[in-house]
Write an enzyme that holds these catalytic residues in place. Structure first.
Site, PDB file in Angstrom:
ATOM      1  CG  MET A 298      -9.501 -45.770 -31.912  1.00  0.00           C
ATOM      2  SD  MET A 298      -9.466 -46.371 -33.567  1.00  0.00           S
ATOM      3  CE  MET A 298     -11.106 -46.099 -34.148  1.00  0.00           C
TER       4      MET A 298
ATOM      5  N   PRO B 161     -11.975 -63.362 -22.485  1.00  0.00           N
ATOM      6  CG  PRO B 161     -10.160 -62.457 -21.334  1.00  0.00           C
ATOM      7  CD  PRO B 161     -10.985 -62.284 -22.568  1.00  0.00           C
ATOM      8  CD  GLN B 162     -15.301 -58.643 -19.356  1.00  0.00           C
ATOM      9  OE1 GLN B 162     -16.098 -58.660 -20.296  1.00  0.00           O
ATOM     10  NE2 GLN B 162     -15.076 -57.571 -18.638  1.00  0.00           N
TER      11      GLN B 162
ATOM     12  N   GLY C 140      -2.465 -34.337 -31.858  1.00  0.00           N
ATOM     13  CA  GLY C 140      -3.901 -34.167 -32.027  1.00  0.00           C
ATOM     14  C   GLY C 140      -4.637 -34.935 -30.948  1.00  0.00           C
ATOM     15  CB  ALA C 141      -7.265 -34.824 -29.072  1.00  0.00           C
ATOM     16  N   GLY C 142      -8.491 -37.364 -30.105  1.00  0.00           N
ATOM     17  CA  GLY C 142      -9.581 -38.129 -30.705  1.00  0.00           C
ATOM     18  C   GLY C 142      -9.839 -39.315 -29.816  1.00  0.00           C
TER      19      GLY C 142
ATOM     20  CD  GLN D  57     -19.380 -61.872 -17.672  1.00  0.00           C
ATOM     21  OE1 GLN D  57     -19.441 -62.581 -18.675  1.00  0.00           O
ATOM     22  NE2 GLN D  57     -19.559 -60.551 -17.713  1.00  0.00           N
TER      23      GLN D  57
ATOM     24  CB  CYS E 294     -24.252 -56.904 -20.825  1.00  0.00           C
ATOM     25  SG  CYS E 294     -22.537 -57.165 -21.169  1.00  0.00           S
ATOM     26  CG  ASN E 295     -23.015 -59.814 -24.924  1.00  0.00           C
ATOM     27  OD1 ASN E 295     -23.705 -58.885 -25.338  1.00  0.00           O
ATOM     28  ND2 ASN E 295     -21.706 -59.836 -25.004  1.00  0.00           N
TER      29      ASN E 295
END
Lengths: 431, 268
Positions: A202, A124-125, A198-200, A129, A51-52
């Site tokens: 991140m 490391p991907q 809470g939630a969010g 690839q 993708c890059n």
């Protein structure tokens, strides 16, 4: 010989261009490779498409005198091929491309494979690839001697860089950094419990990482209990009422706080009491809410470790800096490996091989002659001379065809030279 | 006298020491395998050396300054191996650094076999010395791991990382190691003191020797650490500080008292 890479990446081209030139599937790459290697002058090819970046590596076996006149056309050939394959105008993408040749091309591939050219340096991907791209090319028989060796050296270089530098050691995303910090405090995360307040997005991401790292008991609390229940279901945890926050703090080791409250949900006094009740067992608090929900002075309490979003970001920033420093050390390794690769390439020149083979033959002849002479001591000089002449002419006759073949500028010359080195055991001797 | 084994072990420890220092400076764990093998071979040779001395003298090889240092270094390395295996942590480099330094000091003292007075020479005096030094070895490592704990703790708390922390184990493990070192070291040290005291009294009656008083003081400090640690609500950081203090007392007792005072422990 000539190596050429034509490509673009996240630094040179915007996503709109990258997606147009990408080879979306394995099948697309295979098809492209088949077309590429059918072209005259292109002997071997590998296509890397992520993708890059999109990069096409080509080895052309044009002879050196033609090279100067025609290498320009290899690069043009690839550009035309891209344009035809993706059905877009050459002018619309040409400016985003980079072209590297020979030494620069090798260095570039080694940098890419070692993740020095990545958006996140050290991720490391990319090595995987590259390996995958090479395997696709292998399955299509698009590579041969040169690119096979090149790709293997690239993967080897990446391995060296990873082992010998600290380039991919410290996490460079906030949620990974949080997990990394927690692991510095606690040993076996499967024996630790976590409380999500809470939630969010991140917070949930960090929670997912922690569960992935082995945390088993998950407690979730929210001002609206219904929401807590929903999340508990999703994460296989237990929903607990918000009013019991203090009791829950006593029994959890990791707290992820991310609420929309305008004030401190956890105060220093509250935590002081909690710490006393939990017998000062260490607790790690992560506050990713803005405005902050945990009083920053809590960090002053013994065995309390509190990180807010800025602290995590600072850790990430310093890790990125660290990676950049390591990248400089990685470049030394890459230069070294590039040098080694070209030493290997140079061994594929024809003249030195012919000389080595002839020397070897002559050496064998001399040795055998000596043996013969010491066995039959009473032979006259005339006979010895004719034996000398005879052996010499046998060797010359035998060496004639290999010499001619090696001197000829045929298409797969490198393979021939490589084979000759092996057949006559030249490299074995050097080792 | 088998001194060659000592020299060989010392050389291998030195190599391990250098590699460990290099690893720490480079902030990498990749030399650990080499450090492990160097230390292991050194340790085996060292063990042979101790056995030879024991067979030759018929007494535990722990009585001269040379012997005490050599056995001290040996104990530290043995315990470092045990820690590395049982906690699966890469901490042998710290053990070999300490071991080498002590061994190195030991190399400067005369290597002859010390002759104990016949009234002292006994099985119990062997037990006393062997256990005391082993206990002190455990305390020394507790000192090292307490320091590492404080370094790691400070980095996490102050949020400033310098890279050295990445080769340290996590806080929980460091604390556990500390706990176990004191947990085993304290009883050993206690037994050694009791045996030594009884032997001393049986020889010269109730009299106070500077070493004895100092050891008793040290023992009191370790007793408090032991008590506070077993009682769980003791804060880990303070335990680490106290362990460091206690070690300074011990090490003064080991070197300082022996060399400075006219005590019963005056080195042979």
């Amino acid at each position: 010989m000539s190596l050429t890479v034509v490509g673009l990446n996240h630094k040179t081209a915007p996503i709109e261009i990258r997606e147009k030139l990408a080879f979306g599937s394995k099948e697309a790459i295979k098809e492209a490779l088949r077309e590429l290697i059918q072209k005259e002058n292109i002997a071997e090819a590998v296509i890397l498409s992520t993708c890059n970046r999109v990069e096409i590596y080509v080895y052309s076996n044009l002879s050196s005198d033609k090279e100067n006149r025609e290498t320009k056309s290899i690069e043009e050939l690839i550009k035309e091929f891209i344009s035809k394959f993706h059905k877009i105008e050459k002018s619309s993408f040409e400016n985003y491309l980079y072209v590297y040749k020979d030494r620069q091309a090798v260095e570039h591939l080694f940098k890419v494979t070692s993740s020095l050219d990545s958006m996140i340096v050290g991720e490391p991907q990319i090595t995987g690839q590259v390996k995958e791209s090479y395997e696709i090319a292998l399955s299509e028989r698009a590579t041969s001697l040169i690119l096979n060796h090149l790709m293997n050296r690239a993967l080897f270089t990446a391995k060296r860089v990873r082992n010998e530098t600290r380039i991919s050691e410290n996490p460079v995303s906030v949620s990974y950094a949080a997990v990394g910090l927690i692991r510095k405090v606690f040993d076996d995360l499967s024996k630790k419990s976590i409380l999500l307040v809470g939630a969010g997005e991140m917070a949930e991401l960090a929670l997912r990482h922690l569960i992935g790292n082995g945390v088993k008991s998950v407690y979730i609390t929210n001002r609206t209990f219904e929401r807590a229940k929903e999340l508990a279901k999703e994460f296989n945890g237990v929903a607990v009422p918000f009013e019991n926050l203090k009791e829950n703090l006593i029994k959890t080791d990791i707290v992820l706080c991310s609420t929309a409250a305008p004030n401190y949900v956890i105060t220093e006094n509250m935590l002081k009491e909690v710490m006393y009740l939990r017998k000062y067992k260490p607790i790690f608090l992560i506050d990713i809410s803005v405005p902050r929900n945990i009083d920053p002075s809590c960090n002053n309490l013994d065995n309390v470790y509190l990180y807010n979003i800025d602290d995590l970001q600072a850790v990430v920033d310093s890790n990125i800096l660290e990676r950049k420093k390591e990248a400089e050390r990685a470049m030394i390794i890459i230069k070294e490996e590039t040098e080694k690769f070209f030493q290997w390439i140079n061994s594929l020149e024809s003249v030195p091989v012919i000389v080595s083979i002839r020397n070897k033959a002559e050496q064998i002849r001399q040795e055998e002659l000596e043996k013969f002479k010491s066995k039959f001591r009473d032979l006259s000089p005339e006979v010895l001379n004719s034996i000398d002449y005879l052996t010499q002419s046998i060797i010359n006759k035998i060496m004639h065809y290999p010499t001619v073949a090696l001197k000829n500028n045929c298409e797969s010359k490198e393979i021939l030279i490589y084979s000759a080195r092996r057949l006559f055991g030249i490299d074995n001797e050097e080792e | 006298m088998g001194t060659i084994f000592f020299e060989l072990a010392l050389t291998l420890y030195f190599a391990g020491f250098i590699l460990s220092i290099v690893g720490i400076i480079r902030k990498k764990n990749d030399l650990d395998k080499a450090v492990f093998f160097l230390s292991l071979i050194g340790f085996i040779l060292h063990t042979v050396y101790l056995i030879i001395r024991y067979i030759k003298s018929g007494q535990a090889p722990v009585f001269s300054m040379h012997e005490a240092n050599s056995y001290f270094a040996w104990s530290i390395l043995l315990v470092s191996f045990l820690i590395s295996f049982s906690y699966k942590v890469k901490v042998l480099n710290f053990g070999i650094i300490l071991s080498f330094l002590i061994m190195f000091i030991g190399a400067f003292f005369p290597r002859g076999i010390p002759s104990l007075k016949p009234e002292i020479k006994s099985f119990w005096i062997d037990i006393h010395a062997v256990m005391a030094i082993f206990g002190i070895a455990l305390f020394s490592l507790a000192f090292v791991f307490s320091s590492l704990y404080l370094i790691q703790e400070k980095a996490i708390k102050s949020k400033k990382f310098r890279g050295f922390e990445s080769i340290l184990p996590n806080l929980e493990i460091l604390d556990k190691i500390n706990y176990h070192l004191i947990f085993w070291g304290f009883p050993l040290y206690t037994i050694a003191l009791v045996v030594g005291f009884i032997k001393y009294v049986s020889l010269v009656g109730f009299m106070f020797d500077p070493k004895e008083i100092w050891s008793f003081l040290t023992w009191i400090v370790y007793l408090s650490i032991y008590y506070l640690r077993v009682k769980e609500d003791w804060r880990k950081k303070k335990a680490a500080y106290l362990t460091i203090l206690a070690f300074l007392l011990v090490i003064f007792g080991f070197f300082g008292i022996n060399l400075l005072t006219e005590s019963f422990h005056k080195p042979l």
